[in-house]
Design an enzyme around this catalytic site. Structure first.
Site, PDB file in Angstrom:
ATOM      1  N   SER A 126       0.811  -1.219   0.000  1.00 50.70           N
ATOM      2  CA  SER A 126       0.000   0.000   0.000  1.00 50.70           C
ATOM      3  C   SER A 126       0.844   1.268   0.000  1.00 50.70           C
ATOM      4  O   SER A 126       1.976   1.286   0.498  1.00 50.70           O
ATOM      5  CB  SER A 126      -0.862  -0.019   1.266  1.00 50.70           C
ATOM      6  OG  SER A 126      -1.406   1.238   1.531  1.00 50.70           O
ATOM      7  N   TYR A 150      -0.991   0.144  10.102  1.00 50.92           N
ATOM      8  CA  TYR A 150      -1.235  -0.540   8.826  1.00 50.92           C
ATOM      9  C   TYR A 150      -0.003  -0.433   7.918  1.00 50.92           C
ATOM     10  O   TYR A 150       0.444  -1.430   7.332  1.00 50.92           O
ATOM     11  CB  TYR A 150      -2.450   0.086   8.158  1.00 50.92           C
ATOM     12  CG  TYR A 150      -2.806  -0.470   6.799  1.00 50.92           C
ATOM     13  CD1 TYR A 150      -3.366  -1.735   6.668  1.00 50.92           C
ATOM     14  CD2 TYR A 150      -2.619   0.281   5.642  1.00 50.92           C
ATOM     15  CE1 TYR A 150      -3.706  -2.236   5.423  1.00 50.92           C
ATOM     16  CE2 TYR A 150      -2.964  -0.210   4.392  1.00 50.92           C
ATOM     17  CZ  TYR A 150      -3.509  -1.478   4.291  1.00 50.92           C
ATOM     18  OH  TYR A 150      -3.848  -1.964   3.052  1.00 50.92           O
ATOM     19  N   LYS A 154       2.311  -3.531   6.649  1.00 53.14           N
ATOM     20  CA  LYS A 154       2.510  -3.826   5.226  1.00 53.14           C
ATOM     21  C   LYS A 154       4.006  -3.799   4.887  1.00 53.14           C
ATOM     22  O   LYS A 154       4.491  -4.613   4.086  1.00 53.14           O
ATOM     23  CB  LYS A 154       1.743  -2.829   4.362  1.00 53.14           C
ATOM     24  CG  LYS A 154       0.231  -3.113   4.310  1.00 53.14           C
ATOM     25  CD  LYS A 154      -0.087  -4.392   3.566  1.00 53.14           C
ATOM     26  CE  LYS A 154      -1.573  -4.679   3.443  1.00 53.14           C
ATOM     27  NZ  LYS A 154      -1.821  -6.008   2.830  1.00 53.14           N
TER      28      LYS A 154
END
Lengths: 323, 323
Positions: A126, A150, A154
């Site tokens: 991402s 997050y 990732k």
């Protein structure tokens, strides 16, 4: 060949599945176009509405290897790993994010390693792996400094993908996805949920809330183009990924007000009137920590493609997904 | 204040412990110079030769929280996390590297989080987090692309340190260490073990093997200066680490033949004659994947210091460590 999609009940998982069924084949490890015999859709909830005989819907906890074993075995040639806890949820529930985004991916990788068949593993990363002070335009070699759990999770996934590949346990290919818009379905717990909601809901005659300022800039890609790029990444020869397993996908750099301009062009002022402005400082902070623009030099050289414009992405939603 | 050093029986752990005992104090969370009441040295083997009443030697498995609990509790103000599986060993035993360099560090961080005191955590990372195609001079914002399992594992540690800090669970400070030379003691399983061995053994009248070519370039820092920089990092106010928890420490960029020139200057041709050349392709590959030079702009601005020259590092070994 047998193919697994984790997160197969998610909107990207379902879309990818339908595209693969339509296409019917993928390139195998030797670069030979090969018929897809079986497609496993793994998720915590059942992927809905698949009647194709090639599809096996499997539900389970991806962090639990015995669940995963029902979908990933020595016959699995390719894994599209899309299962994830999205950004706002990973921020609110640190442990859940670590368990799914880090530990469960490691379970997938370790299982591939143990099976010994060196499958292709396509990993969806991402824009959120970037953060902190950034150049105006992020380059392929700009350092990661994520400012969300997050993004950190990732980034850890990327590192594991790279080393499991380097060690020869898998053939990994990682894509850093821009924010996806216009996404079909309902709002979710991604901090970027609004980036689809402010277009999708008005197009469906529904009210929606925009939690960020009009000048907020985003790096966007349509679902249609994400799916094409995932298949492209899968089918490329592995040498292109040897020095670096991660590719920053192309996107378009637009402000929220430019997104709304595109909505106005496509659907008129009445659609725009469905948007209510209600600031959310947490969402603004998370989204504001992501780069709004990068130079996808490597991706373009490898043949990946973005949308022609954000308006094209809005029209793709109308063509592909509008209820 | 109570202080913990993990890897306390290692050469850096022991050196840091002796320096802290001699210094007697560190800055606490409020920046106030505070007496060290107790110093815990945790390792898989007992740290030898500490009779100081402030020292508690604890042995155990760092990946096992109940072992760690005997050294890390709610009274712990500061953790120096030096425990690690070194580079060649992490490459040879992937699972052991993941277990100690990733999982055990997470156990340390999770325990700090659960204790709720937000201790300072000093994390020793490495030049090995860089790899792949690199600019001639690595900058503070050059992307990590490690090409060894050790480098990947340290990079994952960095990401965890950053997010546990951002979430307010700890106050993390991470240092990317150059290759340490001249290290006292015996050869170890670090790929860079030779970088000390080719100086240390000849100075002690012993034969040694150099496994890399004379033109191999390294980024080096003396143990003396590493220890001073660790204490400096611990004592800095936390704001300097807020946007980025990692600092690339200063070093000197030298070739193996320049290292040997320094040995010759300090100890003469007889010392140099103790070096035998025996190429090792694996070590050459791992060491060759690390940057030989970076621009430690941020570190210098924060007050960190390197050695004046590699010859100074050789002389520091003679003064501090020679048997």
């Amino acid at each position: 060949m047998n193919v697994l999609i984790t997160g197969g009940a998610g909107f990207l998982g379902q879309k990818l599945a339908r595209r693969l069924l339509e296409k019917g084949s993928l390139k195998n490890a030797d670069g030979v176009e090969t018929k897809i015999d079986r497609l496993f859709l793994f998720d915590i909830v059942p992927a809905p509405d698949f009647s194709d005989p090639r599809v096996t819907v499997v539900t389970g906890d991806i962090g639990n290897e015995s669940d995963l074993a029902r979908a990933l075995d020595a016959q699995t040639s390719s894994v599209f790993h899309l299962a994830a806890i999205v950004s706002s949820q990973a921020e609110a529930d640190f442990d859940l994010g670590m368990r799914i985004n880090v530990d469960a991916f490691r379970v997938v990788l370790e299982r591939c390693r143990r099976l010994g068949q060196r499958p292709k593993v396509l990993f969806a990363s991402s824009v959120a792996v970037y953060g902190g002070p950034l150049p105006a335009v992020v380059q392929d070699d700009t350092a990661l400094n994520p400012k969300s759990s997050y993004g950190i999770q990732k980034a850890i996934g990327e590192l594991m993908l790279s080393d499991f590949s380097r060690k020869g346990f898998i053939d990994g290919r990682g894509l850093r996805l821009p924010t996806i818009s216009v996404r079909p379905g309902k709002p979710n717990k991604a901090a970027s949920s609004f980036a689809s909601g402010i277009i999708r809901e008005p197009l469906n005659g529904e009210d929606t809330v925009c939690p960020v300022t009009p000048d907020t800039r985003l790096w966007l890609l349509s679902p249609r183009q994400v799916i094409e790029n995932m298949i492209w990444a899968h089918d490329l020869p592995s040498d292109g990924f040897e020095l670096n397993r991660m590719v920053n996908l192309p996107g378009v750099n637009v402000s929220v007000s430019e997104m709304i301009d595109a909505l106005r062009t496509v659907a008129g002022e009445a659609a725009v009137a469905h948007i209510r402005w209600e600031h959310d400082a947490t969402i603004q902070r998370i989204v504001g920590s992501w780069p709004a623009c990068w130079n996808p030099e490597r991706a373009l050289a490898m043949g990946f493609k973005g949308d022609a414009s954000f308006e094209a992405a809005v029209r793709a939603y109308l063509a592909d997904d509008k209820r």
